[in-house]
Design a protein around this motif. Structure first.
Motif, short mmCIF file in Angstrom:
data_model
loop_
_atom_site.label_atom_id
_atom_site.label_comp_id
_atom_site.label_asym_id
_atom_site.label_seq_id
_atom_site.Cartn_x
_atom_site.Cartn_y
_atom_site.Cartn_z
N ASN A 4 0.79 -1.24 0.00
CA ASN A 4 0.00 0.00 0.00
C ASN A 4 0.82 1.29 0.00
OD1 ASN A 4 -2.50 -1.42 0.05
ND2 ASN A 4 -2.24 -1.74 2.26
N THR A 5 2.07 1.24 -0.45
CA THR A 5 2.85 2.44 -0.71
C THR A 5 2.94 2.63 -2.22
OG1 THR A 5 4.17 2.30 1.31
CG2 THR A 5 5.14 3.50 -0.53
N GLN A 6 2.67 3.85 -2.69
CA GLN A 6 2.85 4.15 -4.11
C GLN A 6 4.34 4.28 -4.38
OE1 GLN A 6 0.56 4.23 -6.76
NE2 GLN A 6 -0.58 3.18 -5.13
N ALA A 7 4.90 3.32 -5.11
CA ALA A 7 6.36 3.22 -5.27
C ALA A 7 6.78 3.57 -6.69
CB ALA A 7 6.83 1.81 -4.91
N PHE A 8 7.89 4.28 -6.77
CA PHE A 8 8.44 4.71 -8.06
C PHE A 8 9.95 4.46 -8.05
CE2 PHE A 8 5.19 7.59 -6.45
CZ PHE A 8 4.19 7.46 -7.39
N SER A 9 10.47 4.00 -9.17
CA SER A 9 11.92 3.86 -9.35
C SER A 9 12.38 4.92 -10.33
CB SER A 9 12.28 2.46 -9.88
OG SER A 9 11.94 1.47 -8.93
N LEU A 10 13.37 5.72 -9.92
CA LEU A 10 13.92 6.76 -10.78
C LEU A 10 15.27 6.31 -11.34
CD1 LEU A 10 13.25 10.13 -8.89
CD2 LEU A 10 11.78 8.90 -10.48
N TYR A 11 15.42 6.47 -12.64
CA TYR A 11 16.67 6.10 -13.33
C TYR A 11 17.27 7.35 -13.96
CZ TYR A 11 15.44 1.14 -12.95
OH TYR A 11 15.13 -0.11 -12.48
N THR A 12 18.58 7.51 -13.77
CA THR A 12 19.29 8.60 -14.42
C THR A 12 20.37 8.01 -15.33
OG1 THR A 12 20.93 8.85 -12.65
CG2 THR A 12 18.88 10.09 -12.42
N LYS A 13 21.18 8.88 -15.89
CA LYS A 13 22.14 8.44 -16.89
C LYS A 13 23.20 7.52 -16.31
CE LYS A 13 25.63 10.23 -20.09
NZ LYS A 13 26.32 11.43 -20.61
N GLU A 14 23.70 7.81 -15.11
CA GLU A 14 24.87 7.12 -14.57
C GLU A 14 24.51 6.18 -13.42
OE1 GLU A 14 27.96 6.61 -15.04
OE2 GLU A 14 28.41 7.93 -16.71
N THR A 15 25.45 5.32 -13.08
CA THR A 15 25.35 4.47 -11.89
C THR A 15 26.66 4.49 -11.11
OG1 THR A 15 23.69 2.99 -12.83
CG2 THR A 15 24.99 2.13 -11.00
N ASP A 16 27.75 3.99 -11.71
CA ASP A 16 29.00 3.85 -10.97
C ASP A 16 29.92 5.05 -11.10
OD1 ASP A 16 29.53 3.44 -13.61
OD2 ASP A 16 30.47 1.47 -13.37
N GLY A 17 29.38 6.16 -11.56
CA GLY A 17 30.08 7.43 -11.59
C GLY A 17 29.07 8.54 -11.37
N VAL A 18 29.55 9.73 -11.12
CA VAL A 18 28.66 10.86 -10.85
C VAL A 18 28.48 11.69 -12.11
CG1 VAL A 18 28.43 13.02 -9.57
CG2 VAL A 18 29.22 10.98 -8.40
N ASP A 19 27.23 11.85 -12.50
CA ASP A 19 26.87 12.77 -13.58
C ASP A 19 26.01 13.86 -12.95
OD1 ASP A 19 26.56 13.37 -16.60
OD2 ASP A 19 24.51 13.39 -15.85
N ASP A 20 26.61 15.04 -12.73
CA ASP A 20 25.95 16.07 -11.95
C ASP A 20 24.68 16.58 -12.62
OD1 ASP A 20 26.15 17.81 -9.52
OD2 ASP A 20 26.11 19.38 -11.04
#
Length: 313
Positions: free
Chosen positions: A184-200
């Protein structure tokens, strides 16, 4: 703001590591929980949480958080694996995000999942900053599991360009996103460009998307975020997958976001010893590159690209 020790995790050969959360607003309210890295290579996800904490601290200090909201941000759940540069739990190579809802009497990652789930399960909204099972670059998007409990229209409040609906497979039923939905929690997964490095740039876009969501839901009165955009919804099965036939050096000829025609060259796979072209990967449709494999070495029969077709259903 209050910094809380939510629980501790036992690790071999060293003291237990505390898993910390940053609490904003009323501690009695459970409005939004944001979970960062559960895998040791998810540096971008931890960084996004750190930037979000900075912004929320300023918003709270300015009195712009709704008095009836409570927000919890958990930047990192798996410090042990991050410290030794391993993606999964370093002691036994198991994945915390395949252990939910967890089991307090089980193995270490099952206990971590159980303790984390106990912390976040009663929140109205849950956001996981996720990474894909394959190393690669995505277009920023939000993803929802189709559990029958989801409310897809809620995700448009993030103002991200794409919303993917995923039909759960059996192995998805042990993920955080899926279990939050069925509890009963509205759940969302957010994906950005990077994973193992930082893309500001994409990290700041993710922070703005969470702040847009808070404003749209009446949890914050601050409009200190970048403008969003209209959200295009589609089902994950509509993506066209381009598989490699041969292993070798992957030389990408296009990037996520590029528009490609049917038959367009996406990448070449070279023999690592001779640089002979073993395969040319081409798009089988007109559309936009949505995902591109990142690591330079690729195996045969691996997902190299995913293309969002113009004529998707």
């Amino acid at each position: 703001m209050e910094v809380l020790t939510l629980f501790t995790t036992e690790t071999p050969y060293r003291e237990p590591l505390p898993v910390k959360g940053w609490q904003f607003g009323s501690p009695r309210k459970r409005s939004l929980a944001v979970v960062g890295s559960m895998r040791g290579n998810e540096l971008q996800q931890t960084y996004i949480c750190a930037r979000l904490i900075q912004r929320l601290e300023k918003i709270e200090a300015a009195g712009e958080l709704d008095g009836d909201c409570g927000i919890l941000v958990i930047p990192c759940v798996n410090q042990f694996s991050m410290n030794v540069k391993r993606r999964f739990w370093a002691a036994d190579n198991t994945d915390i995000n395949r252990m939910f809802p967890g089991y307090e009497g089980g193995e270490t990652t099952q206990r971590i999942a159980a303790r984390l789930f106990q912390v976040v399960q009663d929140y109205t909204y849950g956001v996981q900053l996720a990474s894909f099972y394959l190393p690669g670059d995505f277009l920023p998007h939000v993803r929802i599991m189709e559990t029958g409990y989801q409310r897809s229209e809620e995700a448009t409040a993030f103002g991200l360009p794409y919303l993917i609906l995923r039909t759960p497979q059996p192995y998805d039923t042990t993920t955080l996103n899926y279990n939050l939905q069925v509890w009963n929690t509205q759940a969302f997964s957010l994906y950005t460009k990077e994973t193992d490095g930082v893309d500001d740039e994409s990290a700041q876009e993710a922070v703005s998307s969470v702040l847009r969501f808070l404003y749209a839901k009446g949890l914050s009165h601050s409009q200190d975020y970048s403008a969003g955009c209209a959200t295009t919804l589609f089902r994950e099965v509509s993506l066209h997958t381009v598989l490699s036939t041969y292993g070798g050096l992957l030389m990408r000829r296009c990037e996520p976001g590029d528009t490609v025609e049917r038959g367009a060259l996406l990448a070449e796979i070279l023999d690592p010893c001779t640089c002979e072209v073993k395969e040319r990967l081409r798009s089988d449709c007109r559309g936009q590159v949505f995902f591109a494999h990142k690591t330079q070495l690729i195996c045969g029969h691996e997902v190299a690209f995913r293309v969002l077709p113009d004529d998707r259903a």
